[in-house]
Design a protein around this motif. Structure first.
Motif, mmCIF file in Angstrom:
data_model
loop_
_atom_site.group_PDB
_atom_site.id
_atom_site.type_symbol
_atom_site.label_atom_id
_atom_site.label_comp_id
_atom_site.label_asym_id
_atom_site.label_seq_id
_atom_site.Cartn_x
_atom_site.Cartn_y
_atom_site.Cartn_z
ATOM 1 N N TRP A 121 74.849 -81.743 -2.762
ATOM 2 C CA TRP A 121 74.350 -80.376 -2.859
ATOM 3 C C TRP A 121 75.223 -79.397 -2.087
ATOM 4 O O TRP A 121 75.406 -78.252 -2.533
ATOM 5 N N ARG A 150 69.651 -75.175 -8.429
ATOM 6 C CA ARG A 150 69.192 -76.485 -7.953
ATOM 7 C C ARG A 150 69.889 -76.855 -6.642
ATOM 8 O O ARG A 150 69.254 -77.404 -5.716
ATOM 9 N N GLU A 161 67.896 -77.654 -3.217
ATOM 10 C CA GLU A 161 68.003 -78.945 -2.541
ATOM 11 C C GLU A 161 68.597 -78.804 -1.137
ATOM 12 O O GLU A 161 68.366 -79.658 -0.278
ATOM 13 N N ALA A 178 68.092 -69.752 -4.209
ATOM 14 C CA ALA A 178 67.671 -70.375 -5.458
ATOM 15 C C ALA A 178 66.925 -69.375 -6.331
ATOM 16 O O ALA A 178 67.141 -69.300 -7.549
#
Length: 459
Positions: A326, A352, A356, A363
């Protein structure tokens, strides 16, 4: 493959290979073939009349006489020979091939007369196919090149053109057959003359190139064992060729021999001089082999070679997603969205990654980007044929005013530098998709796009 006719100057040879009084001593070709005696051909009223008609350009009447001669004396090779020549003049190459084969079966030394006739027929068919292809009549080109391939196997040009065109059409089974015949023909030599050193070298070059193309087609068709055999033969001459090694790894994977494929992939990933095509293929192979971390490394290197490539960044991001990396996916998010600003999939990947990583605010910002985009661009596919490239895709209606224009600028990259092309898309209904294409006259290996003039908001 050149779209122009190749002029030839081949002369029909009408000489008879022998007669009733011909000597019985063995006939030897200029290349050293010693022919078994067979049954020497003889002249008859049918053959003499057929030959006269051929000389006057009346192939249909010549064929009638030759066929009557066959009916009267089926073991006279002269009749079969003249029938074959007449069939070839009429463009009936399959029948020409059979008739000439039969003449040579009866009298093997007839090959010395038959070979020039086959080459002359090949030239007619090859030129007809080349002219048809130049005019955009691909179906006619295919039929003509099929005829050329059928009547003479020792010249590779018609085979190569036909195989390439069939492969482009997705007709893999016939394309494979054509390339198999091409390879077999290049292993033969003419009977009527000795090849010079330059010709031998050129045939060896074409053989290597054709075996490689055949190996790729066999991979696409799932015929992995035969592909492996060809690839190993090529690697014997070029053991460090990355493209050959990648193809061999694919052939091994197809046979369930993943350990051998993994060894090749690992070795290639450590090599510093892979080009963009090799890096892309390596990344795809590693991703399919469930090695996303190593796939990400290949795609990362590809973004360094082609920093403006939408596909390189998108594949890099997907590999990082599969690897659950991530932090790096967050780091490259801006690069991805810069080259794919209306890609819903690209924005979802970045959203995403932020989620994460614990950054819910970022986000939500990416999700807002998705919601407010006038359209989404998806299904992008770049195809190159000859000196032109076409990018196809779909535009999907989102928040933009239905019917409003949206101008996008696509920039393509290749060995000749960048080239841009603008296209105006019309915003479709929300959720509705419309296909589009953008073409440029260059061999592109990468592309990006940007919004030049946005559509008005519709919601």
């Amino acid at each position: 493959m050149r779209r122009r006719a190749v002029l030839t100057g081949l002369v029909l040879l009408m000489g008879c290979a022998g007669g009733p009084s011909a000597p019985r001593a063995p006939v030897v070709s200029p290349t050293g073939i010693v022919y078994p005696p067979g049954i020497p051909p003889t002249e008859t009223r049918y053959s003499q009349t057929a030959a006269l008609y051929l000389r006057s350009g009346e192939a249909d009447r010549a064929l009638t006489q030759a066929l009557e001669g066959i009916a009267a004396d089926p073991e006279n090779a002269r009749h079969h020979f003249l029938a074959g020549v007449a069939y070839a003049r009429l463009g009936r190459y399959r029948e020409a091939d059979r008739a000439l084969d039969r003449a040579q079966e009866i009298y093997p030394a007839y090959e010395l007369d038959i070979e020039p006739e086959r080459l002359a027929a090949w030239a007619e068919a090859f030129n007809a196919g080349t002219e048809a292809y130049a005019d955009g009549r691909d179906d006619d080109a295919i039929e003509a090149w099929r005829g050329a391939m059928m009547v003479y196997r020792l010249r590779p040009e018609a085979h190569g053109n036909l195989g390439m065109l069939l492969a482009q059409r997705g007709e893999l089974v016939e394309a494979i057959d054509v390339y198999e015949d091409l390879v077999a023909g290049l292993e033969l030599v003419p009977a009527t003359r000795v090849l010079g050193a330059e010709e031998v070298a050129e045939r060896e070059r074409v053989l290597a190139e054709s075996e490689r193309r055949l190996a790729d087609l066999l991979l696409m068709a799932g015929r992995f064992e035969r592909s492996e055999t060809l690839l190993r033969a090529r690697l014997a001459d070029a053991p460090d060729d990355p493209s050959l090694r990648l193809a061999l790894a694919s052939a091994l994977t197809g046979q369930g021999r993943s350990a051998g494929a993994d060894s090749i992939h690992h070795a290639l990933l450590s090599e510093p001089r892979l080009d963009e095509t090799q890096l892309y293929n390596l990344g795809v192979a590693l991703f399919r082999a469930s090695a996303p971390e190593r796939a990400a490394e290949a795609f990362r290197r590809l973004t360094e070679v082609r920093p403006q490539s939408r596909d390189a960044w998108f594949n890099y991001a997907n590999a990082l997603l599969a690897a659950s990396d991530w932090a790096r996916l967050v780091d490259i998010g801006a690069h991805l969205l810069a080259v794919d600003p209306l890609g819903e999939g690209a924005a979802l990947l970045v959203a995403r990654a932020h989620l994460e990583s614990g950054d819910e605010q970022a986000a939500l910002a990416e999700l807002s980007r998705i919601d407010t985009a006038p359209v989404h661009v998806e299904g992008l596919t770049l195809q190159t044929a000859g000196s032109a490239s076409t990018l196809s895709g779909r535009v999907v209606g989102n928040s933009g005013e239905v019917g409003a224009p949206l101008r996008l600028r696509f920039t393509f990259y290749g060995s000749d530098g960048p080239a841009s092309a603008d296209t105006v898309l019309i915003v479709p209904d929300q959720g509705a998709a419309q296909p589009f294409e953008v073409s440029v006259r260059m061999r592109a290996t990468a592309y990006r796009y940007e919004v030049v003039a946005a559509a008005a908001a519709g919601r």
